[in-house]
Design a protein around this motif. Structure first.
Motif, PDB file in Angstrom:
ATOM      1  N   ARG A  23       0.829  -1.205   0.000  1.00  0.00           N
ATOM      2  CA  ARG A  23       0.000   0.000   0.000  1.00  0.00           C
ATOM      3  C   ARG A  23       0.861   1.251   0.000  1.00  0.00           C
ATOM      4  O   ARG A  23       0.578   2.223  -0.706  1.00  0.00           O
ATOM      5  N   THR A  24       1.919   1.236   0.805  1.00  0.00           N
ATOM      6  CA  THR A  24       2.795   2.405   0.891  1.00  0.00           C
ATOM      7  C   THR A  24       3.501   2.672  -0.426  1.00  0.00           C
ATOM      8  O   THR A  24       3.631   3.815  -0.863  1.00  0.00           O
ATOM      9  N   GLY A  25       3.965   1.595  -1.073  1.00  0.00           N
ATOM     10  CA  GLY A  25       4.730   1.755  -2.307  1.00  0.00           C
ATOM     11  C   GLY A  25       3.876   1.860  -3.555  1.00  0.00           C
ATOM     12  O   GLY A  25       4.416   2.088  -4.650  1.00  0.00           O
ATOM     13  N   GLY A  26       2.578   1.665  -3.419  1.00  0.00           N
ATOM     14  CA  GLY A  26       1.704   1.765  -4.581  1.00  0.00           C
ATOM     15  C   GLY A  26       1.885   0.651  -5.583  1.00  0.00           C
ATOM     16  O   GLY A  26       1.689   0.839  -6.792  1.00  0.00           O
ATOM     17  N   ARG A  90       2.057  12.351   0.170  1.00  0.00           N
ATOM     18  CA  ARG A  90       1.912  10.927   0.417  1.00  0.00           C
ATOM     19  C   ARG A  90       3.165  10.433   1.121  1.00  0.00           C
ATOM     20  O   ARG A  90       4.194  11.100   1.152  1.00  0.00           O
ATOM     21  N   GLY A  91       3.065   9.246   1.690  1.00  0.00           N
ATOM     22  CA  GLY A  91       4.198   8.677   2.398  1.00  0.00           C
ATOM     23  C   GLY A  91       3.736   7.940   3.642  1.00  0.00           C
ATOM     24  O   GLY A  91       2.560   7.976   4.020  1.00  0.00           O
ATOM     25  N   ARG A 111      -2.380  14.671   9.860  1.00  0.00           N
ATOM     26  CA  ARG A 111      -3.295  14.012   8.919  1.00  0.00           C
ATOM     27  C   ARG A 111      -4.234  15.026   8.258  1.00  0.00           C
ATOM     28  O   ARG A 111      -4.488  14.953   7.053  1.00  0.00           O
ATOM     29  N   ASP A 112      -4.741  15.953   9.045  1.00  0.00           N
ATOM     30  CA  ASP A 112      -5.658  16.953   8.498  1.00  0.00           C
ATOM     31  C   ASP A 112      -4.980  17.849   7.470  1.00  0.00           C
ATOM     32  O   ASP A 112      -5.613  18.324   6.530  1.00  0.00           O
ATOM     33  N   ARG A 113      -3.683  18.056   7.651  1.00  0.00           N
ATOM     34  CA  ARG A 113      -2.947  18.936   6.740  1.00  0.00           C
ATOM     35  C   ARG A 113      -2.434  18.186   5.521  1.00  0.00           C
ATOM     36  O   ARG A 113      -2.276  18.772   4.454  1.00  0.00           O
ATOM     37  N   HIS A 114      -2.156  16.878   5.688  1.00  0.00           N
ATOM     38  CA  HIS A 114      -1.583  16.075   4.598  1.00  0.00           C
ATOM     39  C   HIS A 114      -2.383  14.768   4.506  1.00  0.00           C
ATOM     40  O   HIS A 114      -1.983  13.745   5.060  1.00  0.00           O
ATOM     41  N   ARG A 115      -3.489  14.782   3.806  1.00  0.00           N
ATOM     42  CA  ARG A 115      -4.435  13.679   3.787  1.00  0.00           C
ATOM     43  C   ARG A 115      -3.911  12.402   3.153  1.00  0.00           C
ATOM     44  O   ARG A 115      -4.466  11.326   3.369  1.00  0.00           O
ATOM     45  N   GLY A 116      -2.854  12.478   2.366  1.00  0.00           N
ATOM     46  CA  GLY A 116      -2.372  11.284   1.682  1.00  0.00           C
ATOM     47  C   GLY A 116      -1.420  10.430   2.493  1.00  0.00           C
ATOM     48  O   GLY A 116      -0.932   9.409   2.001  1.00  0.00           O
ATOM     49  N   LEU A 117      -1.162  10.799   3.740  1.00  0.00           N
ATOM     50  CA  LEU A 117      -0.164  10.090   4.537  1.00  0.00           C
ATOM     51  C   LEU A 117      -0.766   8.884   5.259  1.00  0.00           C
ATOM     52  O   LEU A 117      -1.948   8.846   5.567  1.00  0.00           O
ATOM     53  N   THR A 118       0.096   7.904   5.534  1.00  0.00           N
ATOM     54  CA  THR A 118      -0.272   6.786   6.405  1.00  0.00           C
ATOM     55  C   THR A 118       0.709   6.755   7.560  1.00  0.00           C
ATOM     56  O   THR A 118       1.836   7.262   7.460  1.00  0.00           O
ATOM     57  N   LEU A 275       8.721  14.471   5.545  1.00  0.00           N
ATOM     58  CA  LEU A 275       7.763  13.920   6.487  1.00  0.00           C
ATOM     59  C   LEU A 275       8.151  14.228   7.928  1.00  0.00           C
ATOM     60  O   LEU A 275       7.296  14.551   8.756  1.00  0.00           O
ATOM     61  N   VAL A 276       9.429  14.114   8.230  1.00  0.00           N
ATOM     62  CA  VAL A 276       9.908  14.409   9.580  1.00  0.00           C
ATOM     63  C   VAL A 276       9.690  15.881   9.902  1.00  0.00           C
ATOM     64  O   VAL A 276       9.183  16.248  10.976  1.00  0.00           O
TER      65      VAL A 276
END
Length: 305
Positions: A23-26, A90-91, A111-118, A275-276
């Motif tokens: 899922r992470t790597g698509g 994403r990431g 999450r609210d700011r970057h919706r594509g993250l897991t 991401l960090v």
């Protein structure tokens, strides 16, 4: 060296699961499995122990993961430097924390700011949380354990303090604070060694030469709460985590000395990763909005027993 196969291995090793890595790597899980298997076959090695659940690294796999982490980290840093944090869309961010209470608001804001993250989150005691960062098992962490290790960047998130708490039926429940000397001989319910709760509280008692009674040692804050409710002794917990449980009464220590800081932590060499950096930014915004770094009110005076 087949870089595609190496990246497939790195995704699985980092995620700890073929399905999460896919899922992470698509990519599809069969494709990812075939790439990892191809790498193992080419070199006649075993990188994962497939007997258990998930994707457990073999000793050789652990060594290779350290190398691939450095390799793909450099690639990430180059991309982030050129693209900037605005491209965090994403990431997968691996987070370690010594308290879900302290880290969840930061993750929600991110999450609210970057919706594509897991996200992947592990809760452990403070010492193990820091070890996960140093061992490349976590990208960022929130912990109460201060460190001067030059490999680690730690930035303040909030101020907190420890409080004691007792059942509403306890003789101390009519009070708001106690003297440290009153803990002499009292049974305590406390976290395991390696937790900052244990370290700060034992240090405070040792300063005054106070010896408690029996210690009931548990591994989670939830277990501390239930053990206190069952009558095993007086509990110790972060004030911010006490909540509103009607079964218990929190108590401050009149003399103080139980103040604790919470820190956002990462490897210094990874601080610039997008991401960090986004996680740190979310933490600092929340700290300002909620006043987490403001000076705390002093403990109330003890009510006579």
């Amino acid at each position: 060296m087949n870089l595609t196969q190496l990246r497939a291995f790195h995704l699985v090793a980092t995620a700890g699961s073929f399905s999460v890595a896919a899922r992470t790597g698509g990519v599809s899980q069969p494709t990812l499995s075939a790439q990892v298997k191809g790498l193992e076959t080419t070199y006649g090695v075993s990188l994962f122990d497939r007997k258990g659940r998930g994707a457990q690294l073999t000793p050789l796999g652990h060594s290779l993961h350290q190398i691939t982490t450095t390799l793909f980290q450099a690639e990430d840093e180059a991309r982030d430097l050129l693209a900037g944090n605005r491209w965090v869309t994403r990431g997968h961010l691996r987070v370690a924390a010594d308290s879900a209470y302290h880290v969840m608001p930061v993750l929600a804001a991110m999450r609210d700011r970057h919706r594509g993250l897991t996200f992947q989150m592990r809760i452990d005691n403070s010492a193990n949380v820091l070890a996960q960062v140093l061992g490349f098992e976590a990208d960022v962490a929130v912990t109460a354990l201060p460190t001067s290790d030059p490999r680690v960047t730690a930035e303040s998130l909030r101020r907190d303090r420890l409080v004691l708490f007792v059942p509403r039926t306890h003789p101390w429940a009519a009070r708001d604070a106690i003297m440290a000397a009153e803990i002499e001989g009292c049974d305590l319910v406390i976290r395991e060694r390696g937790s900052i709760t244990r370290e700060v509280f034992e240090t405070r008692l040792a300063q005054d030469g106070i010896r408690p009674g029996a210690l009931f040692e548990v591994q989670t804050r939830e277990a501390v709460r239930e053990a206190v409710g069952a009558g095993f002794g007086v509990g110790v917990v972060f004030e911010s985590e006490f909540g509103t449980d009607p079964r218990f009464k929190p108590l401050s220590l009149v003399e103080g000395g139980l103040e604790v800081g919470e820190y956002v932590v990462c490897l210094t060499e990874r601080r610039r990763l997008a991401l960090v950096s986004a996680f740190f930014d979310a933490a600092h915004r929340l700290a300002r909005q909620e006043g987490w770094l403001e000076e705390r009110a002093p403990s109330p005076a003890a009510t006579p027993a």
